[in-house]
Design a protein around this motif. Structure first.
Motif, PDB file in Angstrom:
ATOM      1  N   GLU A 127       0.648  -1.393   0.016  1.00 45.80           N
ATOM      2  CA  GLU A 127      -0.050   0.447  -0.319  1.00 45.80           C
ATOM      3  C   GLU A 127       0.632   1.491   0.044  1.00 45.80           C
ATOM      4  O   GLU A 127       0.370   2.280  -0.475  1.00 45.80           O
ATOM      5  CB  GLU A 127      -0.897  -0.388   0.969  1.00 45.80           C
ATOM      6  N   VAL A 128       1.898   1.116   0.633  1.00 50.72           N
ATOM      7  CA  VAL A 128       3.129   2.280   0.699  1.00 50.72           C
ATOM      8  C   VAL A 128       4.145   2.293  -0.367  1.00 50.72           C
ATOM      9  O   VAL A 128       4.691   3.161  -0.314  1.00 50.72           O
ATOM     10  CB  VAL A 128       3.497   2.321   1.710  1.00 50.72           C
ATOM     11  N   GLY A 129       4.119   0.872  -1.443  1.00 44.99           N
ATOM     12  CA  GLY A 129       5.328   1.132  -2.005  1.00 44.99           C
ATOM     13  C   GLY A 129       6.854   0.573  -1.658  1.00 44.99           C
ATOM     14  O   GLY A 129       7.781   1.124  -2.226  1.00 44.99           O
ATOM     15  N   ALA A 130       6.699  -0.076  -0.014  1.00 49.08           N
ATOM     16  CA  ALA A 130       7.752  -0.661   0.244  1.00 49.08           C
ATOM     17  C   ALA A 130       8.456  -1.850   0.603  1.00 49.08           C
ATOM     18  O   ALA A 130       7.024  -2.629  -0.045  1.00 49.08           O
ATOM     19  CB  ALA A 130       7.962   0.031   1.519  1.00 49.08           C
ATOM     20  N   ARG A 161      10.403   7.820   0.189  1.00 46.09           N
ATOM     21  CA  ARG A 161       9.026   9.000  -0.244  1.00 46.09           C
ATOM     22  C   ARG A 161       9.789  10.154   0.388  1.00 46.09           C
ATOM     23  O   ARG A 161       9.530  11.293  -0.228  1.00 46.09           O
ATOM     24  CB  ARG A 161       7.815   8.221  -0.413  1.00 46.09           C
ATOM     25  N   ALA A 162       9.542  10.639   1.158  1.00 43.81           N
ATOM     26  CA  ALA A 162       9.327  11.242   2.146  1.00 43.81           C
ATOM     27  C   ALA A 162      10.734  11.539   3.249  1.00 43.81           C
ATOM     28  O   ALA A 162      10.456  10.750   4.206  1.00 43.81           O
ATOM     29  CB  ALA A 162       8.479  11.945   3.248  1.00 43.81           C
ATOM     30  N   PRO A 163      11.466  11.186   2.599  1.00 45.77           N
ATOM     31  CA  PRO A 163      12.847  10.827   3.189  1.00 45.77           C
ATOM     32  C   PRO A 163      13.544  12.169   4.909  1.00 45.77           C
ATOM     33  O   PRO A 163      14.096  12.107   5.893  1.00 45.77           O
ATOM     34  CB  PRO A 163      14.142  10.773   2.664  1.00 45.77           C
ATOM     35  N   TYR A 178       2.875  19.515   0.998  1.00 46.57           N
ATOM     36  CA  TYR A 178       4.216  19.530   1.392  1.00 46.57           C
ATOM     37  C   TYR A 178       4.737  18.203  -0.112  1.00 46.57           C
ATOM     38  O   TYR A 178       5.803  18.398  -0.698  1.00 46.57           O
ATOM     39  CB  TYR A 178       4.284  18.718   2.718  1.00 46.57           C
ATOM     40  N   LEU A 179       4.204  17.070  -0.638  1.00 45.42           N
ATOM     41  CA  LEU A 179       4.478  16.098  -1.107  1.00 45.42           C
ATOM     42  C   LEU A 179       4.523  16.996  -2.344  1.00 45.42           C
ATOM     43  O   LEU A 179       5.540  16.962  -3.315  1.00 45.42           O
ATOM     44  CB  LEU A 179       3.994  14.685  -1.537  1.00 45.42           C
TER      45      LEU A 179
END
Length: 252
Positions: A127-130, A161-163, A178-179
């Protein structure tokens, strides 16, 4: 007496087919008329005064008020009860909570409860691509409208994706903004599911509602414009302060 007091009310407004109206409901209908006359912020008489006015017990009045409170037509203020304003309409779209609240002339805000990083469990990974075990952010925030607590939002996004989410992002602002503005990531599409639930004791405390208040729970899994998984969001909205809207078009 005509208990249907507003356009769009249910057929016969809940009166049983045998015609015998529950006493509390008759009182509720009368109080509803008073609510319309008082307008937003208007102070209702006390339970004792209402019981005397309608010649019923205070418990009957209490049951009528309880339903109007659950429906969002009334609010508690201190030791009194006042007429609530209209519900916030949140569009079922890729627009953020911030945009939806601003469109109604209200001031959106968020209060950060926690921002944690943890190894991604297998169920969350697609769901989060990890990959399983890779670091994932979990951000929990209370939703505000004009400083009123109206919901609770949990966001999951992979660290890849958001380090720098913990240092770059203002928790009071829009995560979508923000993204897009800082990271150049745009939302492409999402899957959503809505259900009604009761808040847990912790959730009720954070949102500031009684545990028995019905809540609207929205699950969202979003993808970017390339179709890659982006975020998983679980948002709890107060059932007495929110309604959802969408536009339906003809297909084909």
């Amino acid at each position: 007496m005509n208990y249907q007091t507003s356009p769009g009310a249910p057929v016969r407004s809940g009166i049983p087919e045998h015609g015998r109206v529950p006493k509390y409901y008759a009182v509720k209908a009368k109080i509803a008329v008073m609510v319309d006359e008082l307008g937003e912020g208007g102070l209702l008489p006390t339970e004792r005064d209402l019981a005397v006015r309608y010649e019923v017990s205070r418990e009957t009045v209490r049951q009528a008020l309880r339903e109007l409170l659950l429906e969002g037509r009334l609010r508690r203020r201190g030791r009194g009860t006042v007429v609530a304003g209209p519900k916030l309409e949140q569009p079922l779209s890729l627009a953020s909570y911030t945009e939806g609240v601003r469109r109604q002339g209200r001031r959106p805000g968020r209060s950060l409860i926690s921002l944690d990083r943890f190894p991604c469990p297998e169920a969350l990974a697609p769901e989060v691509g990890a990959e399983r075990g890779e670091p994932v952010w979990h951000m929990e925030r209370v939703l505000l409208a004009d400083d009123e607590r109206v919901g609770l939002e949990s966001t999951y996004v992979s660290e890849a994706r958001a380090p720098r989410l913990d240092t770059e992002f203002d928790p009071d602002s829009s995560f979508y903004a923000y993204l897009h503005g800082r990271l150049g990531i745009s939302f492409g599409d999402a899957d959503e599911r809505i259900e009604t639930v009761l808040a847990t004791p912790r959730e009720a405390l954070l949102v500031g509602t009684p545990p028995a208040l019905p809540m609207l729970l929205l699950h969202r899994v979003s993808r970017d414009t390339a179709g890659r998984p982006l975020e998983r969001v679980r948002t709890l909205y107060r059932g007495d302060r929110f309604s959802f809207t969408t536009h339906l078009g003809r297909q084909g």
